[in-house]
Design a protein around this motif. Structure first.
Motif, short mmCIF file in Angstrom:
data_model
loop_
_atom_site.label_atom_id
_atom_site.label_comp_id
_atom_site.label_asym_id
_atom_site.label_seq_id
_atom_site.Cartn_x
_atom_site.Cartn_y
_atom_site.Cartn_z
N HIS A 1 -0.61 12.26 -7.41
CA HIS A 1 -0.19 13.66 -7.30
C HIS A 1 0.54 14.09 -8.56
N ASN B 1 5.18 11.70 -2.40
CA ASN B 1 4.48 12.97 -2.13
C ASN B 1 4.34 13.22 -0.63
N VAL C 1 5.09 -2.10 3.13
CA VAL C 1 3.93 -1.30 3.54
C VAL C 1 3.32 -0.74 2.26
N THR D 1 13.35 8.47 -4.53
CA THR D 1 12.42 9.25 -5.37
C THR D 1 12.06 8.48 -6.62
N ASN D 2 13.05 7.83 -7.23
CA ASN D 2 12.79 6.99 -8.40
C ASN D 2 13.74 5.79 -8.32
N1 LIG Z 1 10.21 5.57 -5.99
C1 LIG Z 1 9.70 5.01 -7.09
O1 LIG Z 1 10.42 4.65 -8.05
C2 LIG Z 1 8.26 4.79 -7.17
C3 LIG Z 1 7.47 5.39 -6.25
N2 LIG Z 1 6.14 5.23 -6.29
C4 LIG Z 1 5.38 5.89 -5.24
O2 LIG Z 1 4.92 4.87 -4.34
C5 LIG Z 1 3.69 5.27 -3.79
C6 LIG Z 1 2.66 4.16 -4.01
O3 LIG Z 1 2.35 4.08 -5.39
P1 LIG Z 1 1.28 3.02 -5.96
O4 LIG Z 1 1.70 1.63 -5.63
O5 LIG Z 1 1.03 3.38 -7.36
O6 LIG Z 1 -0.01 3.39 -5.05
P2 LIG Z 1 -1.36 2.58 -4.86
O7 LIG Z 1 -2.41 3.61 -4.63
O8 LIG Z 1 -1.53 1.58 -5.94
O9 LIG Z 1 -1.11 1.79 -3.48
C7 LIG Z 1 -1.00 2.42 -2.25
C8 LIG Z 1 -1.02 1.36 -1.17
O10 LIG Z 1 -0.78 2.00 0.09
C9 LIG Z 1 -1.70 1.51 1.03
N3 LIG Z 1 -1.94 2.50 2.10
C10 LIG Z 1 -2.49 3.73 1.98
N4 LIG Z 1 -2.60 4.30 3.20
C11 LIG Z 1 -2.09 3.42 4.08
C12 LIG Z 1 -1.94 3.42 5.49
N5 LIG Z 1 -2.32 4.46 6.23
N6 LIG Z 1 -1.39 2.33 6.09
C13 LIG Z 1 -1.00 1.25 5.35
N7 LIG Z 1 -1.13 1.19 4.00
C14 LIG Z 1 -1.67 2.26 3.38
C15 LIG Z 1 -2.95 1.22 0.25
O11 LIG Z 1 -3.78 0.33 0.98
P3 LIG Z 1 -5.21 -0.19 0.39
O12 LIG Z 1 -4.84 -1.18 -0.70
O13 LIG Z 1 -5.86 -0.86 1.55
O14 LIG Z 1 -5.92 1.03 -0.10
C16 LIG Z 1 -2.36 0.63 -1.04
O15 LIG Z 1 -2.13 -0.76 -0.86
C17 LIG Z 1 3.33 6.61 -4.47
O16 LIG Z 1 3.77 7.67 -3.66
C18 LIG Z 1 4.15 6.59 -5.75
O17 LIG Z 1 4.42 7.86 -6.25
C19 LIG Z 1 5.57 4.41 -7.22
C20 LIG Z 1 6.32 3.81 -8.16
C21 LIG Z 1 7.73 3.94 -8.24
#
Ligand SMILES: NC(=O)C1=CN([C@@H]2O[C@H](COP(=O)(O)OP(=O)(O)OC[C@H]3O[C@@H](n4cnc5c(N)ncnc54)[C@H](OP(=O)(O)O)[C@@H]3O)[C@@H](O)[C@H]2O)C=CC1
Ligand SMILES: O=C(O)C1=N[C@H](C(=O)O)C[C@H](O)C1
Length: 238
Positions: free
Chosen positions: A145, A83, A15, A105-106
């Motif tokens: 965030h 977040n 997702v 978280t990471n």
């Molecule tokens: N745990 C970890 O180690 C890591 C965690 N993260 C976290 O992961 C999250 C994503 O990061 P990142 O990839 O940079 O974010 P991006 O903004 O690059 O991607 C977010 C994606 O989520 C999709 N999305 C948003 N809303 C919805 C919804 N309602 N239903 C379905 N899909 C949805 C977007 O769709 P669309 O393309 O259509 O806009 C997009 O494809 C963040 O919270 C980040 O902090 C990131 C890296 C490492």
């Protein structure tokens, strides 16, 4: 679009197809893993089959749909969105009563080491060796965030292990992907910097696959990446 399922083997749902989700999809392709579900805001949900594990790499807006899917199909979840709101974290814990949930978280292995080093440092820096400790995080412009979930988790780790709060959490938006997290311990005249730098989105993607493999065979319950890496390092060192 998801890949068509064929043969046996672990199947993954993703997702969010942004920076993390796309890197995870590439990692699945290189590893020969089948992605049977994908979802994004603009593209909606698309599934060729129910995946064995769902990885949420989207945002807080998708949380209700993610929880409904996992509860309805009894699919383990790797929750990477950093977040979420307090009610959403609570709902994640409730989901864990019926399926395995990894609160990631990471995802990086070296972040796990950084957490363990912080705990070790806290245990040794008591009394006359007490430190002033701060956290610094840096991500490129555009991160949704601040401070990062990992910076807050490092601050919580330090507080729990040392009994003392960190003195500051600095959040910088600059430079190249992916992330930097640094703990600085300061005494009179000397300081120790424990810095973790991730330079490639393939790193968290690999961590997500490790968490997915772990969750696929786990019992229902809520764990963090610490449990996953404790388990994986225990297995490889014995
Ligand atoms: N745990 C970890 O180690 C890591 C965690 N993260 C976290 O992961 C999250 C994503 O990061 P990142 O990839 O940079 O974010 P991006 O903004 O690059 O991607 C977010 C994606 O989520 C999709 N999305 C948003 N809303 C919805 C919804 N309602 N239903 C379905 N899909 C949805 C977007 O769709 P669309 O393309 O259509 O806009 C997009 O494809 C963040 O919270 C980040 O902090 C990131 C890296 C490492
Ligand atoms: O959005 C990111 O990029 C990252 N988010 C996570 C966080 O908020 O801690 C993990 C890592 O810092 C990358």
């Amino acid at each position: 679009m998801p890949d068509a399922p064929e043969g046996d083997g672990p199947t993954i749902g993703i997702v969010g197809l942004g920076r993390l989700g796309s890197a995870l999809r590439s990692a699945c392709r290189s590893d020969g893993r089948r992605v049977t579900l994908t979802a994004s805001r603009r593209g909606g949900w698309s599934a060729a089959a129910v995946p064995e594990v769902l990885v949420d790499a989207s945002g807080p807006e998708a949380h209700a749909d993610v929880l409904d899917y996992c509860a309805g199909h009894r699919v383990p979840l790797v929750a990477c969105v950093s977040n979420l709101t307090e009610p959403q974290w609570k709902a994640l814990a409730e989901l864990a009563e019926v399926v395995p949930v990894v609160r990631a978280t990471n995802l990086s292995f070296a972040h796990y080491l950084q957490v363990r080093i912080a705990e070790f440092t806290a245990a040794l820096t008591t009394g006359r060796f007490e430190t002033t400790t701060t956290v610094r995080e840096r991500h490129p412009l555009g991160k949704a965030h601040r401070p990062s979930g990992s910076a807050l988790a490092l601050a919580d780790t330090w507080a729990a292990a040392s009994g003392r709060a960190v003195a500051d959490i600095a959040d910088e938006r600059a430079g190249l992907p992916v992330s930097e997290h640094e703990l600085t311990h300061t005494w009179g005249g000397e300081s120790l910097h424990v810095r973790h730098h991730v330079a490639d989105w393939a790193v968290p993607a690999r961590g997500a696959l490790a968490a997915a493999d772990w969750a696929r065979t786990a019992a229902p319950g809520l764990v963090t990446m610490r449990t996953v890496y404790d388990d994986l390092t225990g297995r490889t060192t014995t």
